[in-house]
Design an enzyme around this catalytic site. Sequence first.
Site, short mmCIF file in Angstrom:
data_model
loop_
_atom_site.label_atom_id
_atom_site.label_comp_id
_atom_site.label_asym_id
_atom_site.label_seq_id
_atom_site.Cartn_x
_atom_site.Cartn_y
_atom_site.Cartn_z
N GLY C 47 86.65 45.45 62.06
CA GLY C 47 85.83 44.52 61.27
C GLY C 47 85.29 43.37 62.09
O GLY C 47 84.12 42.99 61.98
N HIS C 268 106.61 55.67 63.82
CA HIS C 268 106.74 55.27 65.23
C HIS C 268 108.19 55.39 65.66
O HIS C 268 109.07 54.89 64.99
CB HIS C 268 106.25 53.83 65.40
CG HIS C 268 105.95 53.48 66.82
ND1 HIS C 268 106.93 53.40 67.77
CD2 HIS C 268 104.79 53.19 67.45
CE1 HIS C 268 106.38 53.08 68.93
NE2 HIS C 268 105.09 52.95 68.76
N ARG C 339 104.28 60.52 69.52
CA ARG C 339 105.16 59.78 68.61
C ARG C 339 105.81 60.66 67.55
O ARG C 339 106.99 60.51 67.24
CB ARG C 339 104.35 58.69 67.93
CG ARG C 339 103.97 57.60 68.90
CD ARG C 339 103.02 56.60 68.30
NE ARG C 339 102.76 55.55 69.28
CZ ARG C 339 101.92 54.55 69.09
NH1 ARG C 339 101.23 54.47 67.97
NH2 ARG C 339 101.75 53.64 70.01
N HIS C 410 104.34 53.22 60.71
CA HIS C 410 103.62 52.37 61.65
C HIS C 410 102.11 52.40 61.42
O HIS C 410 101.43 51.39 61.53
CB HIS C 410 103.94 52.87 63.06
CG HIS C 410 103.24 52.12 64.14
ND1 HIS C 410 103.39 50.77 64.29
CD2 HIS C 410 102.41 52.52 65.12
CE1 HIS C 410 102.67 50.38 65.33
NE2 HIS C 410 102.05 51.42 65.84
N LEU C 450 93.57 50.89 69.00
CA LEU C 450 92.72 49.80 69.46
C LEU C 450 91.38 50.38 69.89
O LEU C 450 90.32 49.83 69.61
CB LEU C 450 93.38 49.06 70.62
CG LEU C 450 94.78 48.49 70.34
CD1 LEU C 450 95.29 47.73 71.55
CD2 LEU C 450 94.75 47.57 69.14
#
Lengths: 233, 247, 648
Positions: C47, C268, C339, C410, C450
């Site tokens: 955002g 996670h 994971r 997670h 990310l």
Amino acid sequence: MNCFLYNSSVGKKLVMSISGCALVLFIIFHMSMNLTALFSAEAYNMICELLGANWYALVGTAGLAALVVVHFVYALILSINNYRARGAQRYAVETKEPGVSWASKNMLVLGVIVLVGLLLHLSHFWAKMQLVEILGGHESEVGGQMIAATDGAALIQYTFSKWYNVVLYLIWFVALWFHLSHGVWSMFQTAGFANDTWYPRLKCLANIVSTLIFLGFAAVVVVFFIKAQCGCC
Amino acid sequence: MNFTLKIWRQKDAKSKGAFETYKVTDISADTSFLEMLDILNNNLVHEGKDPVAFDHDCREGICGMCSLHINGLAHGPGQNATTCQIYMRKFKDGDTITIEPWRSAAFPVIKDLVVNRGAYDQILQAGGYVSVRTNSVPDANAIPIPKADADESMDAAACVGCGACAATCKNGSAMLFVAARVSSLAKLPQGRVEGARRAKAMVAKMDELGFGNCTNTGACQAECPKGISIAHIARLNREFLAAKLQD
Amino acid sequence: MAFKLDAKIPAGALADKWSNHKAAIKVVSPANKRKLDIIVIGTGLGGGAAAASLGELGYNVKVFCIQDSPRRAHSIAAQGGINAAKNYQNDNDSVYRLFYDTIKGGDYRAREANVYRLAEVSNLIIDQCVAQGVPFAREYGGLLANRSFGGAQVSRTFYARGQTGQQLLLGAYAALNKEIAAGSVKSYPRHEMLDIVVENGEAKGIIARNLVTGEIERHGAHAVVIASGGYGNVFFLSTNAMGSNGSAAFQCYRKGAGFANPCFTQIHPTCIPVHGTQQSKLTLMSESLRNDGRIWVPKKLEDVKALRAGTLKPSEIKEEDRDYYLERRYPAFGNLVPRDVASRAAKERCDAGFGVNETGLAVFLDFKTAIERLGEDIIKQRYGNLFDMYEEITDVSPYKEPMQIFPAVHYTMGGIWVDYNLMTTIPGLYAIGEANFSDHGANRLGASALMQGLADGYFVLPYTIGDYLSKKIQAPKVDVNSPAFEEAEKAVKEKIQKLMSINGKQSVDDIHKKLGHIMWENVGMARTEQSLKTAIKEIQALRKEFWKDVKVVGDAMSFNVELEKALRLADFLELGELMARDALNREESCGGHFRSEHQTEEGEALRHDDKFAYAAVWEYKGMDEEPELTKEPLDYEFTHRAQRNYKD
């Protein structure tokens, strides 16, 4: 006025830093001068005569007065500003943060004590010396006897024979020690000349300078008081 | 463990606030400080009372949302920790704990322990950025940056904007916050380009918003949850003065 | 009425799709951009980056967040790093390899075209962030440093100590501040979107609540972008921030946006284990710790007993009595398996009775070998802040004794369905970052969240949104007094009124904890047909209980955290059921979704590509109605679907 020295916080702090620095240098000069009184009254009086009310001494005095006024007025402006910034509602509980010196949080109070001490000091010495000469006189009455405006040694002898003056002066020097122990390194920080490597060095320097100044001034006061008590010399 | 809590309660920005006393019992030493407040709040809800409002979010010490003044210290006891990273084992059983909101004219209380820190956003909006457009940049390795500089920049960039510096400062000064951003960018070639402009604009905004003046007490550094050094304030001073002297 | 899903995947070779698409889509002229309004919900990496980039392009942007500042969005908590195919380490990395690792890591349940685009723009992200002044870790030569992460055999992860998410977010936030200062973006902190307004089938704006005053506000726009993150907090205990919620996304679903793969939840593997019943939040220990830490449990059950009784210290257990089960089972990847694999392996050991703490729900993450090999100083440099954090929380020093870890919720790979343009099934409504479903398939690789948030925000949406908005240049400003806005506001106010008036006996948290318990037990790391059916029944009952017995104190027209939580929980209570339904429908195991009925002999996830190679897209039919399923087939043109192999 649209100058950063007047309308920005960092600029105002720079004025404090520079004026403070100049005052420290003067104090060191004054202390060195005083120390001569310990060894020779004649030498000391020679310096008094040299300065007297000559034009350069007058310019110097006016400059110092201006520095003191600027340093103090800026301190007041900054403090009022800081007081407002803190907000109306204060913390009910306050704990001292680790590693924060007492002096750093009480610079205004210490400064006021130093200023009051200065006024007292001016009334004891300057009013009997330079002021007398400015007014065209050559001597004034001190404690029932006439003392020449250039006889600084006699004034010292007289002033510090009184125990209450000794106490007041020592309080003054202690306040000055605290004020300078923060002020001396702080002026480097404000001017931007500091970093993590230099903090320990600068703080050490501040402690050395303020301690030397304290010892230099206090020595004269104490030595003359003791001399007066012995009455031997 | 059992505790007595003295908590500042204030209905909204306009109302006058006061302390109220609460008891919490059977708290495990492994409970975090904010979990202890969660327990208190759940009890208050069951009693039909308004729970204590406090800011918190990530509970990992990185978002900067939590902001409590506990027993006279910003973020409570413990070095380099935010409020959410404080655990009840730091306290003694039976302790009375006083909890207050940040107190600073620039951080007005919104409710109870929640304050408005919008002033920090405004300072950053004044210049806390590098003016680059999206997608109009060189390759990431085009400009090598000495590791020491990148590390120092990162030290300053660790700031979470929690407001503890201004809240703990006896002068209500935001210098550590402003310095962290200015210094972080000043250490990088990308940030240097606008360095002078940034320092001037951010200091001017900080002054305008009513923050106080730094007197170098170092309280901010002692209370900063990220341990940011006042050396960055020295750098800000240098950046600002150098910029002004060139005007 | 089922959805007619058109993913709008451009034709052509994989590597050319994005370029071709960009060349084909329409753009809006600068003069016209000034006339167009865009609302962005959320200020995380997606955002924040989107709002900044759109503002920079000249659109009028309004950006909303529930925190007191855009800088506090939960992207900030990401620790480890961000992937990019720069090949700076010269280890033969490439866009294709990053694409392939991501597709494989996602267990072949993501769209090839989207993932390839993600890998393609990953390099631009690093360039962009460096230019913004993000202080990435560097080598002594001044060039960028990299570390390795789970699911990859190359070092492609860029990082800024253990605070990469924070630094990237501060970069996006700075870009946003630049635009706020320029006047192209207006920021609304402490505002929560409570409904999306749809008029004539198109998104026209939102209803928001000012969290300080309680006022209900209407905001109109030509397009709305949902960047509100994931819904992991449906489990009550997760590594998400306390305020993270699925409500903005859920309102879109309720108003007709398809919700895809809701059951794909990432557990996670390296979180600090739960310590008691009063806990509100779980703390993540960065995946980067698996670079040097070795995961183990004792080989002997008597050692486990002694550990639990406190008569034996973990460091006293001899090397030959330790079971480094990841290294044993997955020799090629060892402790760096993805994971989902690591989490399930931990669960398998704990289920077998080897859990090392009192609750039996913990395994060791040990740095002994690394400290012996590299010295304590190097380990301190690499993980010092994480070790300190661990010690603060648990009172145990990881330099002396191994850490205890256990898996926790997670990230949610599922989310709002979007096409290649990131547009949902509602025209004018977009979803980016964790809020959408598109890039991670059934499991996300570390350091890819990310990457996706910033890819969507900086490099994808600002282009693709123009294609839609180019048709709106004649459209006037949205009228917020239209019946659609009236109706939406009325519904929101009624819902609030209803919640405030129940005045039951249970607090919002009481009910949320119950929901979390149902979810963790039945829709957690391993799911069965039985557990999922139980979950659906129990959630339905709990939802009824909520609407009859919840207690929301305070005043709706003021700062009221209980009301905020109640509104979010109301949505979680429906979302939880949707997750269980999706998990029930997906009769296979893939990535983070593990159905115990479907596993290989070695206990690995067993996919059924013949039946489930699709994205399950759900359409809302009402609170107590069964949602309708539409399938978007996932064709694998460029990669060969195989059983994931991290063994050799």
